[in-house]
Write a protein that holds these residues in place. Structure first.
Motif, mmCIF file in Angstrom:
data_model
loop_
_atom_site.group_PDB
_atom_site.id
_atom_site.type_symbol
_atom_site.label_atom_id
_atom_site.label_comp_id
_atom_site.label_asym_id
_atom_site.label_seq_id
_atom_site.Cartn_x
_atom_site.Cartn_y
_atom_site.Cartn_z
ATOM 1 N N MET A 154 0.846 -1.187 0.000
ATOM 2 C CA MET A 154 0.000 0.000 0.000
ATOM 3 C C MET A 154 0.887 1.245 0.000
ATOM 4 O O MET A 154 1.739 1.403 0.837
ATOM 5 N N SER A 155 0.667 2.104 -0.957
ATOM 6 C CA SER A 155 1.448 3.328 -1.089
ATOM 7 C C SER A 155 0.695 4.503 -0.460
ATOM 8 O O SER A 155 -0.465 4.745 -0.779
ATOM 9 N N ILE A 156 1.393 5.190 0.429
ATOM 10 C CA ILE A 156 0.805 6.342 1.121
ATOM 11 C C ILE A 156 1.651 7.565 0.803
ATOM 12 O O ILE A 156 2.883 7.500 0.840
ATOM 13 N N ILE A 157 0.985 8.676 0.483
ATOM 14 C CA ILE A 157 1.706 9.945 0.315
ATOM 15 C C ILE A 157 1.115 10.973 1.272
ATOM 16 O O ILE A 157 -0.031 10.852 1.706
ATOM 17 N N THR A 158 1.923 11.978 1.566
ATOM 18 C CA THR A 158 1.476 13.085 2.402
ATOM 19 C C THR A 158 1.555 14.370 1.596
ATOM 20 O O THR A 158 2.570 14.646 0.952
ATOM 21 N N ILE A 159 0.462 15.107 1.624
ATOM 22 C CA ILE A 159 0.418 16.439 1.013
ATOM 23 C C ILE A 159 0.310 17.430 2.157
ATOM 24 O O ILE A 159 -0.677 17.429 2.892
ATOM 25 N N ASP A 160 1.339 18.242 2.323
ATOM 26 C CA ASP A 160 1.350 19.258 3.379
ATOM 27 C C ASP A 160 0.977 20.591 2.739
ATOM 28 O O ASP A 160 1.624 21.017 1.775
ATOM 29 N N ILE A 161 -0.038 21.226 3.269
ATOM 30 C CA ILE A 161 -0.550 22.476 2.690
ATOM 31 C C ILE A 161 0.539 23.542 2.558
ATOM 32 O O ILE A 161 0.493 24.366 1.649
ATOM 33 N N LYS A 162 1.556 23.506 3.421
ATOM 34 C CA LYS A 162 2.630 24.511 3.344
ATOM 35 C C LYS A 162 3.386 24.427 2.019
ATOM 36 O O LYS A 162 4.002 25.397 1.600
ATOM 37 N N ASP A 163 3.338 23.255 1.373
ATOM 38 C CA ASP A 163 3.981 23.120 0.062
ATOM 39 C C ASP A 163 3.189 23.830 -1.035
ATOM 40 O O ASP A 163 3.698 24.002 -2.144
ATOM 41 N N PHE A 164 1.974 24.214 -0.705
ATOM 42 C CA PHE A 164 1.130 24.980 -1.627
ATOM 43 C C PHE A 164 1.096 26.448 -1.221
ATOM 44 O O PHE A 164 1.357 27.331 -2.030
ATOM 45 N N SER A 165 0.768 26.707 0.046
ATOM 46 C CA SER A 165 0.646 28.085 0.525
ATOM 47 C C SER A 165 0.557 28.119 2.049
ATOM 48 O O SER A 165 0.018 27.201 2.651
ATOM 49 N N LYS A 166 1.055 29.186 2.641
ATOM 50 C CA LYS A 166 0.888 29.394 4.086
ATOM 51 C C LYS A 166 -0.437 30.107 4.371
ATOM 52 O O LYS A 166 -0.886 30.156 5.504
ATOM 53 N N THR A 167 -1.053 30.664 3.321
ATOM 54 C CA THR A 167 -2.347 31.353 3.470
ATOM 55 C C THR A 167 -3.252 31.038 2.270
ATOM 56 O O THR A 167 -3.555 31.924 1.465
ATOM 57 N N PRO A 168 -3.697 29.793 2.141
ATOM 58 C CA PRO A 168 -4.575 29.452 1.022
ATOM 59 C C PRO A 168 -5.941 30.137 1.164
ATOM 60 O O PRO A 168 -6.465 30.231 2.264
ATOM 61 N N TYR A 169 -6.449 30.623 0.043
ATOM 62 C CA TYR A 169 -7.729 31.344 0.099
ATOM 63 C C TYR A 169 -8.389 31.329 -1.269
ATOM 64 O O TYR A 169 -7.730 31.139 -2.285
ATOM 65 N N GLY A 170 -9.690 31.535 -1.244
ATOM 66 C CA GLY A 170 -10.442 31.694 -2.486
ATOM 67 C C GLY A 170 -10.806 30.374 -3.132
ATOM 68 O O GLY A 170 -10.266 29.321 -2.813
ATOM 69 N N ARG A 171 -11.732 30.476 -4.028
ATOM 70 C CA ARG A 171 -12.266 29.305 -4.720
ATOM 71 C C ARG A 171 -11.576 29.105 -6.070
ATOM 72 O O ARG A 171 -11.110 28.025 -6.382
ATOM 73 N N TYR A 172 -11.534 30.158 -6.879
ATOM 74 C CA TYR A 172 -11.106 30.054 -8.268
ATOM 75 C C TYR A 172 -9.753 30.713 -8.508
ATOM 76 O O TYR A 172 -9.305 31.545 -7.718
ATOM 77 N N GLN A 173 -9.149 30.393 -9.649
ATOM 78 C CA GLN A 173 -7.872 30.998 -10.019
ATOM 79 C C GLN A 173 -7.978 32.514 -10.083
ATOM 80 O O GLN A 173 -7.014 33.212 -9.779
ATOM 81 N N SER A 174 -9.135 33.012 -10.428
ATOM 82 C CA SER A 174 -9.332 34.467 -10.497
ATOM 83 C C SER A 174 -9.280 35.118 -9.111
ATOM 84 O O SER A 174 -9.156 36.337 -9.010
ATOM 85 N N ASP A 175 -9.358 34.317 -8.042
ATOM 86 C CA ASP A 175 -9.286 34.847 -6.679
ATOM 87 C C ASP A 175 -7.849 35.059 -6.212
ATOM 88 O O ASP A 175 -7.616 35.609 -5.141
ATOM 89 N N GLY A 176 -6.878 34.616 -6.991
ATOM 90 C CA GLY A 176 -5.474 34.743 -6.613
ATOM 91 C C GLY A 176 -4.769 33.405 -6.732
ATOM 92 O O GLY A 176 -5.401 32.373 -6.976
#
Length: 109
Positions: free
Chosen positions: A1-23
């Motif tokens: 069984m292969s397990i991966i971890t996605i840490d939000i910090k690898d994307f952003s420290k302040t994720p926000y908005g729904r769409y690409q137009s939001d930033g």
């Protein structure tokens, strides 16, 4: 069984908005770049998503969470059961786990 971890910090420290137009740190981009590819990878059985590494005091908006997780079902057409079976949310805030599960289940109806 292969397990991966996605840490939000690898994307952003302040994720926000729904769409690409939001930033640049929006739910649509997080879903498309991180979540969907991991879910579609047949070699990955479990995806742990770590939410607590954001900027101190930051709170997730419902638009970001719904688009990221509910969008997997609504937009990407991945069955809700598959998303719920494969993704594990890691956070000290139980409310986020409940909220995300609700978005996935609603999108599947």
């Amino acid at each position: 069984m292969s397990i991966i971890t996605i840490d939000i910090k690898d994307f952003s420290k302040t994720p926000y908005g729904r769409y690409q137009s939001d930033g640049p740190d929006n739910g649509e981009t997080f879903r498309n770049k991180f979540l969907e590819p991991a879910l579609r990878n047949p070699n990955i059985n479990k995806i742990i998503v770590k939410l607590d590494s954001v900027q101190e005091g930051y709170e997730y908006g419902s638009s970001f969470l719904e688009e990221s997780f509910g969008g997997l079902v609504r937009i990407c057409k991945i069955p809700a059961k598959e998303v719920l079976d494969k993704i594990e949310i890691e956070t000290k805030y139980e409310d986020y786990k409940i909220e995300i599960k609700t978005y996935i289940e609603r999108a599947g109806k």
